[in-house]
Write a protein that holds these residues in place. Structure first.
Motif, PDB file in Angstrom:
ATOM      1  N   ASP A  41       0.814  -1.209   0.000  1.00  0.00           N
ATOM      2  CA  ASP A  41       0.000   0.000   0.000  1.00  0.00           C
ATOM      3  C   ASP A  41       0.850   1.262   0.000  1.00  0.00           C
ATOM      4  O   ASP A  41       0.361   2.341  -0.311  1.00  0.00           O
ATOM      5  N   ARG A  42       2.130   1.148   0.334  1.00  0.00           N
ATOM      6  CA  ARG A  42       3.037   2.293   0.262  1.00  0.00           C
ATOM      7  C   ARG A  42       3.538   2.412  -1.177  1.00  0.00           C
ATOM      8  O   ARG A  42       4.419   1.684  -1.605  1.00  0.00           O
ATOM      9  N   VAL A  43       2.979   3.342  -1.938  1.00  0.00           N
ATOM     10  CA  VAL A  43       3.364   3.498  -3.355  1.00  0.00           C
ATOM     11  C   VAL A  43       3.927   4.881  -3.648  1.00  0.00           C
ATOM     12  O   VAL A  43       4.509   5.088  -4.713  1.00  0.00           O
ATOM     13  N   THR A  44       3.779   5.834  -2.720  1.00  0.00           N
ATOM     14  CA  THR A  44       4.311   7.174  -2.931  1.00  0.00           C
ATOM     15  C   THR A  44       4.816   7.763  -1.619  1.00  0.00           C
ATOM     16  O   THR A  44       4.439   7.326  -0.534  1.00  0.00           O
ATOM     17  N   VAL A  45       5.658   8.752  -1.737  1.00  0.00           N
ATOM     18  CA  VAL A  45       6.092   9.587  -0.614  1.00  0.00           C
ATOM     19  C   VAL A  45       5.969  11.036  -1.088  1.00  0.00           C
ATOM     20  O   VAL A  45       6.576  11.397  -2.091  1.00  0.00           O
ATOM     21  N   PRO A  46       5.155  11.861  -0.438  1.00  0.00           N
ATOM     22  CA  PRO A  46       4.311  11.536   0.718  1.00  0.00           C
ATOM     23  C   PRO A  46       3.042  10.811   0.284  1.00  0.00           C
ATOM     24  O   PRO A  46       2.624  10.916  -0.865  1.00  0.00           O
ATOM     25  N   LYS A  47       2.429  10.102   1.237  1.00  0.00           N
ATOM     26  CA  LYS A  47       1.228   9.347   0.913  1.00  0.00           C
ATOM     27  C   LYS A  47      -0.049  10.055   1.339  1.00  0.00           C
ATOM     28  O   LYS A  47      -1.137   9.638   0.946  1.00  0.00           O
ATOM     29  N   TYR A  57       7.265  18.091  -3.892  1.00  0.00           N
ATOM     30  CA  TYR A  57       7.941  16.867  -4.318  1.00  0.00           C
ATOM     31  C   TYR A  57       7.062  15.637  -4.096  1.00  0.00           C
ATOM     32  O   TYR A  57       6.308  15.554  -3.125  1.00  0.00           O
ATOM     33  N   ALA A  58       7.186  14.676  -4.996  1.00  0.00           N
ATOM     34  CA  ALA A  58       6.543  13.372  -4.841  1.00  0.00           C
ATOM     35  C   ALA A  58       7.515  12.308  -5.338  1.00  0.00           C
ATOM     36  O   ALA A  58       8.183  12.498  -6.353  1.00  0.00           O
ATOM     37  N   ILE A  59       7.602  11.217  -4.605  1.00  0.00           N
ATOM     38  CA  ILE A  59       8.453  10.089  -5.005  1.00  0.00           C
ATOM     39  C   ILE A  59       7.547   8.893  -5.230  1.00  0.00           C
ATOM     40  O   ILE A  59       6.884   8.420  -4.310  1.00  0.00           O
ATOM     41  N   ALA A  96      10.689   7.301  -9.018  1.00  0.00           N
ATOM     42  CA  ALA A  96      10.521   8.494  -9.846  1.00  0.00           C
ATOM     43  C   ALA A  96      10.369   9.700  -8.925  1.00  0.00           C
ATOM     44  O   ALA A  96       9.477   9.723  -8.072  1.00  0.00           O
ATOM     45  N   LEU A  97      11.230  10.692  -9.097  1.00  0.00           N
ATOM     46  CA  LEU A  97      11.127  11.943  -8.339  1.00  0.00           C
ATOM     47  C   LEU A  97      10.413  12.968  -9.211  1.00  0.00           C
ATOM     48  O   LEU A  97      10.880  13.299 -10.309  1.00  0.00           O
ATOM     49  N   ARG A  98       9.279  13.471  -8.706  1.00  0.00           N
ATOM     50  CA  ARG A  98       8.492  14.454  -9.450  1.00  0.00           C
ATOM     51  C   ARG A  98       8.443  15.782  -8.701  1.00  0.00           C
ATOM     52  O   ARG A  98       8.454  15.810  -7.480  1.00  0.00           O
ATOM     53  N   ASP A  99       8.357  16.869  -9.466  1.00  0.00           N
ATOM     54  CA  ASP A  99       8.161  18.203  -8.926  1.00  0.00           C
ATOM     55  C   ASP A  99       6.821  18.716  -9.435  1.00  0.00           C
ATOM     56  O   ASP A  99       6.708  19.221 -10.551  1.00  0.00           O
ATOM     57  N   THR A 100       5.791  18.594  -8.609  1.00  0.00           N
ATOM     58  CA  THR A 100       4.445  18.965  -9.044  1.00  0.00           C
ATOM     59  C   THR A 100       4.289  20.471  -9.227  1.00  0.00           C
ATOM     60  O   THR A 100       3.311  20.925  -9.821  1.00  0.00           O
ATOM     61  N   TRP A 101       5.236  21.263  -8.722  1.00  0.00           N
ATOM     62  CA  TRP A 101       5.236  22.712  -8.917  1.00  0.00           C
ATOM     63  C   TRP A 101       5.308  23.074 -10.399  1.00  0.00           C
ATOM     64  O   TRP A 101       4.867  24.143 -10.818  1.00  0.00           O
ATOM     65  N   GLN A 102       5.868  22.161 -11.202  1.00  0.00           N
ATOM     66  CA  GLN A 102       6.016  22.437 -12.629  1.00  0.00           C
ATOM     67  C   GLN A 102       4.666  22.481 -13.342  1.00  0.00           C
ATOM     68  O   GLN A 102       4.532  23.066 -14.411  1.00  0.00           O
ATOM     69  N   GLY A 103       3.648  21.812 -12.766  1.00  0.00           N
ATOM     70  CA  GLY A 103       2.300  21.903 -13.315  1.00  0.00           C
ATOM     71  C   GLY A 103       2.089  21.175 -14.618  1.00  0.00           C
ATOM     72  O   GLY A 103       1.323  21.633 -15.484  1.00  0.00           O
TER      73      GLY A 103
END
Length: 363
Positions: free
Chosen positions: A77-83, A95-97, A139-146
């Motif tokens: 059930d742990r698929v992302t950080v943060p969850k 940030y999302a991992i 995968a490291l994502r930056d959701t600020w990029q939109g």
């Protein structure tokens, strides 16, 4: 003055027993809980702030090997950080991992990287040899990029990443960190494969389209860029860990360390501040005491090869903010406190100015 603040969120820890045995089993422990052979495995943890700074931090559930032969495995059930929002508040909302299986519409990976479950295991082999492994795609994502799709915000991908440790004897400790392919967001906007140096050599990348982990007043995503360094964990103190995660007289470690320095600028290109973010992916360790000798029966090596039933043994996820006390030279260690370790609920509200105002005229 621009400020980047983090707040420690309320924590409700779902606790599992430190030993998955009853009273009879506890009276015949195979190893000593405090000094015996032990291993730990963590899928991902984050700390905001560099040396001398105590910002927000999040450590996900850490698996600990049981006292009797068996294994402890991270739930799928742990698929992302943060969850959730609580974890997100500890180090900002950008940030999302991604590190587990995903649905088709939420694919954060470039084409050709298949969805998969992670395999994060801390085990005590039948020989009482401690082993641990953490393997998945990150995968490291930056959701600020939109971006319109999750993959549009992805900056870094470790495909087929695997870290593993095996402590067969005081003179026979092994720790390895490998990756099948490494993807980085290129200057042209697409994700491209870059080679990862072997050994202890790290990969250094500059001017990535990657913002700070949280909101900063007047920050502009058009002018803000980050430098990133990816290295293999080479020392126990490089892990981001809870107090319950201990070493021993002889300790082996492995993991991927991501150090990000974000140069935050406003729309006119004026420097506001630098923000440092440290991430450890697949942090694992195993330890044995002086004089340790493995039992003759069974096999050694391979945390994933343990055939014993999974034992629900883990140090629960925890997060603290600026109130974390100074721990001397060990700046990667996060004390959780007796309440969190044994099922309490920790409430806090803290804030910290992170980063440093850059000198006028510097890039």
């Amino acid at each position: 003055m621009a400020r980047f603040a983090t707040k420690a969120a309320a924590v409700t820890a779902v606790l599992f027993p430190l030993v998955g045995v009853g009273v009879a089993g506890a009276q015949n422990q195979a190893v000593d809980e405090k000094t015996g052979p032990v291993s730990f495995a963590n899928v991902a943890s984050v700390r905001i702030g560099g040396e001398g700074q105590h910002g927000g931090a999040l450590i996900t559930e850490t698996q600990r090997s049981p006292l009797l032969p068996g294994q402890s495995k991270l739930g799928t059930d742990r698929v992302t950080v943060p969850k959730d929002d609580g974890e997100r508040a500890t180090f900002g909302g950008h940030y999302a991992i991604d590190l587990g299986r995903y649905s088709g519409s939420q694919d954060p990976y470039p084409a050709g990287v298949a969805s998969r479950d992670h395999n994060v295991v801390a085990a005590l082999q039948a020989t009482t040899v401690p082993t641990a492994v953490a393997e998945t795609n990150y995968a490291l994502r930056d959701t600020w990029q939109g971006g319109a799709k999750p993959v549009d915000d992805t900056v870094l991908v470790l495909e087929g990443a695997k870290t593993a440790v095996d402590c067969a004897a005081p003179a026979k400790l092994t720790g390895t960190s490998s990756v099948a392919r490494l993807w980085v967001r290129q200057a042209g906007g697409s994700l491209g494969i870059v080679p990862m140096p072997g050994g202890n050599a790290g990969l250094q990348l500059q001017n990535l389209r990657l913002g700070p982990p949280g909101d900063i007043t007047n920050a502009s995503k058009d002018t803000t860029l980050s430098d990133l360094k990816l290295t293999r964990v080479a020392a126990f103190d490089q892990l981001i860990r809870q107090d319950g995660w201990r070493g021993g007289d002889y300790t082996a470690v492995a993991g991927w360390r991501v150090e990000i320095t974000t140069h935050v600028k406003d729309a006119a290109g004026a420097a506001l501040q630098d923000v440092q973010t440290n991430v450890v992916l697949g942090g694992v360790s195993c330890s044995v005491p002086k004089g340790f000798v493995a039992k003759a029966s069974g096999t050694t090596g391979g945390g994933t090869s343990a055939t014993q039933p999974a034992v629900p043994t883990q140090v629960p996820a925890g997060y603290l903010g600026a109130a974390a006390p100074d721990t001397g030279s060990d700046l990667s260690r996060i004390p959780l406190g007796i309440g969190l370790l044994f099922g309490g609920v920790f409430f806090g509200s803290v804030a910290l100015l992170l980063g440093r105002r850059r000198k006028s005229g510097t890039d």
